[in-house]
Design a protein around this motif. Structure first.
Motif, mmCIF file in Angstrom:
data_model
loop_
_atom_site.group_PDB
_atom_site.id
_atom_site.type_symbol
_atom_site.label_atom_id
_atom_site.label_comp_id
_atom_site.label_asym_id
_atom_site.label_seq_id
_atom_site.Cartn_x
_atom_site.Cartn_y
_atom_site.Cartn_z
ATOM 1 N N ASP A 87 0.808 -1.226 0.000
ATOM 2 C CA ASP A 87 0.000 0.000 0.000
ATOM 3 C C ASP A 87 0.842 1.278 0.000
ATOM 4 O O ASP A 87 0.280 2.375 -0.074
ATOM 5 N N VAL A 88 2.167 1.147 0.120
ATOM 6 C CA VAL A 88 3.024 2.329 0.252
ATOM 7 C C VAL A 88 3.512 2.774 -1.126
ATOM 8 O O VAL A 88 4.168 2.015 -1.845
ATOM 9 N N LEU A 89 3.208 4.017 -1.457
ATOM 10 C CA LEU A 89 3.675 4.614 -2.709
ATOM 11 C C LEU A 89 5.056 5.215 -2.532
ATOM 12 O O LEU A 89 5.936 5.092 -3.376
ATOM 13 N N GLU B 271 -3.464 4.867 -4.247
ATOM 14 C CA GLU B 271 -4.895 5.183 -4.366
ATOM 15 C C GLU B 271 -5.721 3.940 -4.047
ATOM 16 O O GLU B 271 -5.453 2.841 -4.554
ATOM 17 N N GLY B 272 -6.718 4.113 -3.207
ATOM 18 C CA GLY B 272 -7.598 3.008 -2.845
ATOM 19 C C GLY B 272 -7.090 2.143 -1.713
ATOM 20 O O GLY B 272 -7.740 1.164 -1.329
ATOM 21 N N ALA B 273 -5.924 2.479 -1.145
ATOM 22 C CA ALA B 273 -5.357 1.676 -0.059
ATOM 23 C C ALA B 273 -6.163 1.854 1.217
ATOM 24 O O ALA B 273 -6.806 2.897 1.438
ATOM 25 N N GLU B 274 -6.118 0.839 2.054
ATOM 26 C CA GLU B 274 -6.768 0.920 3.355
ATOM 27 C C GLU B 274 -6.027 1.922 4.233
ATOM 28 O O GLU B 274 -4.820 2.126 4.082
ATOM 29 N N VAL C 121 0.624 9.813 7.759
ATOM 30 C CA VAL C 121 0.203 9.628 6.370
ATOM 31 C C VAL C 121 -0.023 10.991 5.724
ATOM 32 O O VAL C 121 -0.731 11.841 6.285
ATOM 33 N N VAL C 122 0.583 11.217 4.575
ATOM 34 C CA VAL C 122 0.491 12.515 3.893
ATOM 35 C C VAL C 122 0.169 12.306 2.418
ATOM 36 O O VAL C 122 0.326 11.213 1.866
#
Length: 526
Positions: free
Chosen positions: A441-443, A467-470, A496-497
């Protein structure tokens, strides 16, 4: 300079102090005189030869502080095998990398520690380590078989191998967290670490009468060089208070073994002095010791001196310099013991340079601290380019900002890079960021240090989610890291930013992030 190998140095100490205490392990109650220590070291060394280990082969050790760790340290030195010291906090991700990068053919490991099954973790990555031939587990039949193998190799063969070794041969690879995402293997010689152990011991004024309590880990230079090698080069006794640091067990060991010297990072001393029953421990035999890893608070030094440890010293260095470059003297004024890291050690040079031009700056002006001499590593294992970047014209560039006064005392004022020092452990954010990128989930991720009363600094991860991550919490990220990263590298805080603060050239502004983080933590604690 002790211009000989570690094995030859141990033999010389045994010849002079055969019947004196050499090693005490408090957890098991086992004890060795110097004669007994050499017997067991030589037996283990012959066992490694019988296993097929040759000079230059890499032997990993992955265990907490214990007697077998010390025996392995000296046995591998006797036959010229390169000891690869693996942090017992490492998990599969890190273990696989360092064993593969070092090309280790043998691994000595513990059965379990802090609830972790070490042989099981080895098994999980064994298929990805084609050079790893043997795994020896301390306290199991595989260890007994290693020792029993000594019967097939006689003492003359061990002596022949030892006679073929030289002081400048590589003998140890210590992995330091790297800014490129992976640790780098600082390669150290007999001359590097034996010389440093000897001179640090001289700085503490050790003799064969001293007994050193070593609660710092053996996988680090603090334990195996400043502790073990300082002891054996002076005929002093090594006391292992516990497999891992425990303040009460440490002071109990000092009292029971009448220790004259005590080691630790400041947080260890703080924990010991905070024990509600500290006055019940007899510390009257303590005379000296070493505090290192991070700056010593003035109040802590006052408490140590008030307890009668009049000759406590402060050391500064890095793994790449074996490790100590500067040390305070028992005779230095109080201000020097708390405001500086001492003066340069024997047979070494230090200078402070402009980080941009490389020119030496005048006394009293800040710049990057560089050091030169016998202690500078041979290089990073199998990484010539990184070695050339760190060592220029023989000078090791530490990356630390420092000021040197007219008397030669050095004061560390900051860090050029973004290394985080948590409880004496140097943590490079880039390594953790690279790992966080493996989270589905980490970009993007950025890791910074934030102030912490107990450890000096703690880790905070700023993450951008796909996008769309929990939604992500600090706990869910820690769960992802647990078992795969060492505990001290797992971020305590998560923020989270949508974007990171950036410069106009596209670089992340970590200074701005740290300022914002301080405000966030103050708000959350309010």
């Amino acid at each position: 300079m002790p211009e000989r190998t570690i094995g030859a140095d141990l033999d010389a100490t045994v010849a002079a102090h055969a019947d004196r205490d050499a090693l005490v392990e408090m957890a098991s109650g086992r004890r060795w005189t110097y004669a007994q220590l050499r017997h067991d070291v030589d037996e283990l060394a012959r066992g490694f030869l019988a296993m097929g280990v040759q000079p230059g082969d890499r032997v990993g050790i992955w265990a907490p502080s214990c007697a077998e760790w010390t025996l392995t340290q000296y046995a591998t030195a006797k036959i010229g095998a390169v000891l690869v010291t693996v942090n017992p906090a490492y998990r599969t991700h890190e273990l696989q990398y360092v064993l593969a990068q070092a090309g280790a053919s043998v691994l000595v490991c513990t059965q379990s520690f802090k609830g972790s099954d070490y042989p099981q973790m080895v098994a999980e990555v064994r298929d990805e380590l084609p050079e790893l031939r043997e795994v020896v587990v301390i306290g199991t039949p595989s260890w007994d078989a290693l020792v029993a193998g000594a019967r097939s190799v006689d003492a003359d063969e061990l002596a022949r191998v030892g006679d073929g070794l030289a002081p400048d041969d590589p003998i140890n690879i210590q992995y330091t967290s790297g800014t490129t995402g992976f640790p780098k293997g600082a390669t150290l010689s007999h001359r590097n670490i034996l010389g440093n152990g000897w001179f640090v011991g001289e700085g503490c004024r050790y003799t064969h009468e001293d007994r050193i309590c070593i609660p710092v880990p053996f996988y680090h230079c603090f334990g195996m060089v400043m502790g073990n090698l300082a002891a054996t080069s002076h005929g002093a006794c090594m006391v292992i208070p516990a497999p891992a640091f425990d303040p009460a067990l440490t002071l109990a060991a000092v009292a029971a073994e009448r220790c004259t010297s005590l080691y630790g990072v400041p947080t260890m001393f703080i924990a010991e002095w905070a024990l509600p029953d500290r006055e019940s421990y007899d510390l009257s035999t303590l005379r000296t010791g070493i505090m290192a890893g991070s700056p010593c608070p003035a109040e802590l030094m006052r408490q140590v001196l008030d307890a009668g440890i009049s000759d406590m010293t402060i050391c500064y260095g890095m793994t790449e310099t074996s490790p100590v470059s500067t040390q305070t003297s028992p005779d230095d004024p109080f201000e020097a013991k708390v405001g500086t890291v001492g003066r340069v050690g024997p047979h070494l040079e230090v200078k402070v340079v402009d980080p941009t031009t490389g020119e030496t700056v005048p006394r009293g002006e800040p710049g990057e601290l560089c050091t030169k001499g016998y202690s500078v590593m041979l290089g990073y294992w199998r990484e010539p380019q990184k070695s050339a970047e760190a060592i220029r014209d023989g000078w090791m560039h530490t990356g630390d900002l420092a000021v040197m006064d007219d008397e030669g005392f050095v004061r560390i004022t900051g860090r050029i890079k973004d290394v985080v020092i948590r409880g004496g452990e140097n943590i490079y954010p880039r390594e953790i960021e690279e790992f966080l990128y493996t989270h589905p989930d980490v970009l993007d991720a950025q890791v910074i240090g934030v102030p912490d009363e107990r450890y000096g600094e703690e880790l905070m991860a700023w993450v951008r989610l796909r996008e769309g991550a929990e939604p992500m919490t600090a706990q869910s990220l820690r769960d992802f890291c647990t078992g795969r990263l060492a505990h001290y590298k797992i971020p305590r805080f998560v923020h989270v930013v949508d974007d990171f603060p950036m410069t106009v050239t596209g670089k992340v502004r970590k200074v701005e992030m740290r300022e914002a983080a301080a405000q966030i933590l103050r708000r959350d604690r309010a």
